[in-house]
Scaffold this motif. Structure first.
Motif, PDB file in Angstrom:
ATOM      1  N   MET A   1      79.775   5.109  31.813  1.00  0.00           N
ATOM      2  CA  MET A   1      78.826   3.743  31.962  1.00  0.00           C
ATOM      3  C   MET A   1      77.474   4.136  31.459  1.00  0.00           C
ATOM      4  N   PRO A   2      76.950   3.030  30.820  1.00  0.00           N
ATOM      5  CA  PRO A   2      75.598   2.949  30.291  1.00  0.00           C
ATOM      6  C   PRO A   2      74.470   3.805  31.055  1.00  0.00           C
ATOM      7  N   MET A   3      74.659   3.890  32.348  1.00  0.00           N
ATOM      8  CA  MET A   3      73.604   4.076  33.490  1.00  0.00           C
ATOM      9  C   MET A   3      73.416   5.631  33.252  1.00  0.00           C
ATOM     10  N   LYS A   4      74.558   6.277  32.757  1.00  0.00           N
ATOM     11  CA  LYS A   4      74.749   7.765  32.814  1.00  0.00           C
ATOM     12  C   LYS A   4      73.629   8.347  31.609  1.00  0.00           C
ATOM     13  N   LEU A   5      73.503   7.312  30.678  1.00  0.00           N
ATOM     14  CA  LEU A   5      72.632   7.803  29.717  1.00  0.00           C
ATOM     15  C   LEU A   5      71.006   7.970  30.003  1.00  0.00           C
ATOM     16  N   PHE A   6      70.711   7.801  31.303  1.00  0.00           N
ATOM     17  CA  PHE A   6      69.413   8.004  31.784  1.00  0.00           C
ATOM     18  C   PHE A   6      69.296   9.072  32.798  1.00  0.00           C
ATOM     19  N   ASN A   7      70.418   9.389  33.494  1.00  0.00           N
ATOM     20  CA  ASN A   7      70.574  10.519  34.506  1.00  0.00           C
ATOM     21  C   ASN A   7      69.662  11.991  34.244  1.00  0.00           C
ATOM     22  N   LYS A   8      69.863  12.250  32.896  1.00  0.00           N
ATOM     23  CA  LYS A   8      69.044  13.548  32.568  1.00  0.00           C
ATOM     24  C   LYS A   8      67.637  13.095  32.313  1.00  0.00           C
ATOM     25  N   PHE A   9      67.212  11.947  32.209  1.00  0.00           N
ATOM     26  CA  PHE A   9      65.609  11.634  32.092  1.00  0.00           C
ATOM     27  C   PHE A   9      65.209  11.588  33.501  1.00  0.00           C
ATOM     28  N   TYR A  10      65.976  10.794  34.406  1.00  0.00           N
ATOM     29  CA  TYR A  10      65.511  11.098  35.908  1.00  0.00           C
ATOM     30  C   TYR A  10      65.372  12.247  36.436  1.00  0.00           C
ATOM     31  N   GLN A  11      66.273  13.261  35.754  1.00  0.00           N
ATOM     32  CA  GLN A  11      66.113  14.593  36.602  1.00  0.00           C
ATOM     33  C   GLN A  11      64.794  15.145  35.913  1.00  0.00           C
TER      34      GLN A  11
ATOM     35  N   LEU B   1      55.385  12.496  35.893  1.00  0.00           N
ATOM     36  CA  LEU B   1      56.109  11.393  35.802  1.00  0.00           C
ATOM     37  C   LEU B   1      56.892  10.778  37.042  1.00  0.00           C
ATOM     38  N   ALA B   2      57.063  11.559  37.849  1.00  0.00           N
ATOM     39  CA  ALA B   2      57.976  11.472  39.026  1.00  0.00           C
ATOM     40  C   ALA B   2      57.546  10.203  39.657  1.00  0.00           C
ATOM     41  N   HIS B   3      56.383   9.677  39.781  1.00  0.00           N
ATOM     42  CA  HIS B   3      56.274   8.392  40.500  1.00  0.00           C
ATOM     43  C   HIS B   3      56.767   7.257  39.844  1.00  0.00           C
ATOM     44  N   TRP B   4      57.214   7.297  38.464  1.00  0.00           N
ATOM     45  CA  TRP B   4      57.843   6.429  37.696  1.00  0.00           C
ATOM     46  C   TRP B   4      59.271   5.963  38.359  1.00  0.00           C
ATOM     47  N   LEU B   5      59.937   7.105  39.066  1.00  0.00           N
ATOM     48  CA  LEU B   5      61.122   6.883  39.703  1.00  0.00           C
ATOM     49  C   LEU B   5      60.975   5.769  40.906  1.00  0.00           C
ATOM     50  N   THR B   6      59.955   5.395  41.092  1.00  0.00           N
ATOM     51  CA  THR B   6      60.088   4.193  42.283  1.00  0.00           C
ATOM     52  C   THR B   6      60.220   2.721  41.767  1.00  0.00           C
ATOM     53  N   CYS B   7      60.291   2.699  40.441  1.00  0.00           N
ATOM     54  CA  CYS B   7      60.879   1.405  39.952  1.00  0.00           C
ATOM     55  C   CYS B   7      61.725   1.511  38.770  1.00  0.00           C
ATOM     56  N   LEU B   8      61.607   2.657  38.082  1.00  0.00           N
ATOM     57  CA  LEU B   8      62.280   2.633  36.614  1.00  0.00           C
ATOM     58  C   LEU B   8      63.928   2.618  36.999  1.00  0.00           C
TER      59      LEU B   8
ATOM     60  N   ALA C   1      69.188  -3.171  36.373  1.00  0.00           N
ATOM     61  CA  ALA C   1      69.211  -4.662  35.931  1.00  0.00           C
ATOM     62  C   ALA C   1      69.676  -4.985  34.637  1.00  0.00           C
ATOM     63  N   TRP C   2      68.948  -3.943  33.719  1.00  0.00           N
ATOM     64  CA  TRP C   2      69.282  -3.859  32.353  1.00  0.00           C
ATOM     65  C   TRP C   2      70.541  -3.846  31.920  1.00  0.00           C
ATOM     66  N   GLN C   3      71.207  -2.858  32.592  1.00  0.00           N
ATOM     67  CA  GLN C   3      72.503  -2.438  32.262  1.00  0.00           C
ATOM     68  C   GLN C   3      73.625  -3.802  32.941  1.00  0.00           C
ATOM     69  N   LYS C   4      73.119  -4.307  34.154  1.00  0.00           N
ATOM     70  CA  LYS C   4      73.840  -5.292  34.511  1.00  0.00           C
ATOM     71  C   LYS C   4      73.863  -6.763  33.977  1.00  0.00           C
ATOM     72  N   ASN C   5      72.472  -6.917  33.364  1.00  0.00           N
ATOM     73  CA  ASN C   5      72.316  -8.277  32.737  1.00  0.00           C
ATOM     74  C   ASN C   5      71.824  -8.564  31.416  1.00  0.00           C
TER      75      ASN C   5
ATOM     76  N   PRO D   1      65.175   1.373  26.923  1.00  0.00           N
ATOM     77  CA  PRO D   1      65.326   0.124  26.375  1.00  0.00           C
ATOM     78  C   PRO D   1      64.492  -0.861  27.137  1.00  0.00           C
ATOM     79  N   ILE D   2      63.216  -0.901  27.248  1.00  0.00           N
ATOM     80  CA  ILE D   2      62.275  -1.485  28.065  1.00  0.00           C
ATOM     81  C   ILE D   2      61.111  -1.901  27.231  1.00  0.00           C
ATOM     82  N   GLY D   3      60.384  -3.000  27.306  1.00  0.00           N
ATOM     83  CA  GLY D   3      59.125  -3.492  26.808  1.00  0.00           C
ATOM     84  C   GLY D   3      57.883  -3.089  27.522  1.00  0.00           C
ATOM     85  N   VAL D   4      56.844  -2.972  26.868  1.00  0.00           N
ATOM     86  CA  VAL D   4      55.478  -2.830  27.443  1.00  0.00           C
ATOM     87  C   VAL D   4      55.468  -3.452  28.996  1.00  0.00           C
TER      88      VAL D   4
END
Length: 323
Positions: A1-11, A18-25, A31-35, A179-182
């Motif tokens: 599944m596409p979400m696995k693309l980002f697991n390493k990044f989260y780790q 950048l750990a505080h980014w995990l509160t929203c990213l 949502a990107w994967q779903k919609n 794959p997000i915008g500013v």
């Protein structure tokens, strides 16, 4: 599944500044994967999965983006790589060299890098963000200059897949593209250097955009802004109307003086214009890897100093500033 693309990044970011980014990213990318997955996403993923696994004899990122040589693989594998990567056309930013396969992109992005590199702070050990990074060519060059952790953001999914095709061969977890915008970025205030190249004129509100860039910088950080400008004083701004050089999404082309003034109003310090350059046909052109219209088609055939619509031809400026 596409979400696995980002697991390493989260780790990765869980253990860095950048750990505080995990509160929203994760929620945003879920949502990107779903919609928002592109209709071609799974086809593109299969293309990446079909790329041969190679052992590059060398990986060069400082003076180019060159992965291995033709001698590392068989002629059949080289042809396979070329044919598979052609599925990701159009290739706009580059060039790349993969085991002797030359991806001759529309833009010679190395020209831009050569123009700006003498004017920016040393990237060694820095956290770097590139907003609107395209396929990520400059992400690799930033890493080549010794950046510790490099993040690119660009909502165009084809560009993300082009980046992932390169990552298939390079395998560097310290270079990432999301794959997000500013507009999806929180106030991270964590990057030592933020690059925003070729984006400002696509934003409906350039002042808000500059404020968003400032909000990503750590104290003392540096912004490297590259954008289209026009000649004039600090009150000169071109709003081109329906199109500029056949682009529909161009909103504001300020003069250098106007842009510097805007940035100073927002609290940027030491704002300086370090380069201006007229875009040349050698830097942006049609190639076998990008077969649709390019710069030559965007300019007045009888007067290359003007766009096809009669506006001033593309003039690009690089502005460096600090907070």
């Amino acid at each position: 599944m596409p979400m696995k693309l980002f697991n390493k990044f989260y780790q990765q970011i869980a253990g860095n500044r950048l750990a505080h980014w995990l509160t929203c990213l994760p929620e945003q990318l879920s949502a990107w994967q779903k919609n928002d997955l592109h209709g071609e996403f799974y086809k593109w993923q299969k293309t990446i999965d079909a790329l041969p696994n190679t052992k590059p004899s060398s990986i060069e990122l400082k003076d180019s983006v060159t992965i291995g040589s033709a001698e590392d693989i068989s002629e059949g594998e080289q042809k396979r790589i070329s044919n598979l990567l052609m599925n990701f056309k159009p290739w706009r930013k580059g060039p790349y060299h993969i085991h002797g396969v030359h991806i001759d992109t529309e833009w010679r992005s190395d020209f831009k890098w050569d123009r700006l590199k003498p004017h920016i702070s040393d990237l060694k050990n820095r956290y770097v963000l590139d907003i609107g990074c395209g396929s990520g060519y400059h992400l690799w060059r930033m890493r080549g200059e010794g950046a510790k952790f490099v993040v690119g953001v660009d909502p165009t999914q084809l560009f993300m897949m082009q980046f992932r095709a390169l990552q298939h061969f390079i395998k560097d977890d310290n270079v990432n593209l999301l794959p997000i915008g500013v507009e999806h970025l929180p106030q991270l205030k964590s990057f030592d250097t933020v690059f925003a190249m070729g984006v400002l004129y696509h934003r409906k509100s350039p002042i808000d955009f500059l404020q968003q860039l400032k909000a990503q910088l750590a104290p003392g950080g540096e912004l490297v802004l590259e954008t289209l400008v026009i000649e004039g004083d600090k009150h000169t701004v071109l709003v081109p109307g329906d199109r500029y050089a056949k682009m529909r999404n161009v909103w504001f082309l300020p003069s250098c003086d106007a842009l510097v003034f805007w940035m100073q109003r927002l609290g940027f310090k030491n704002v300086r214009v370090v380069n201006t350059d007229q875009t040349a046909f050698e830097e942006q052109r049609q190639t076998p890897w990008m077969e649709t219209e390019s710069l030559e088609d965007f300019l007045d055939p009888n007067d290359p100093t003007k766009t096809i619509e009669g506006h001033p031809a593309p003039l690009r400026a690089i502005i460096v500033a600090n907070i």
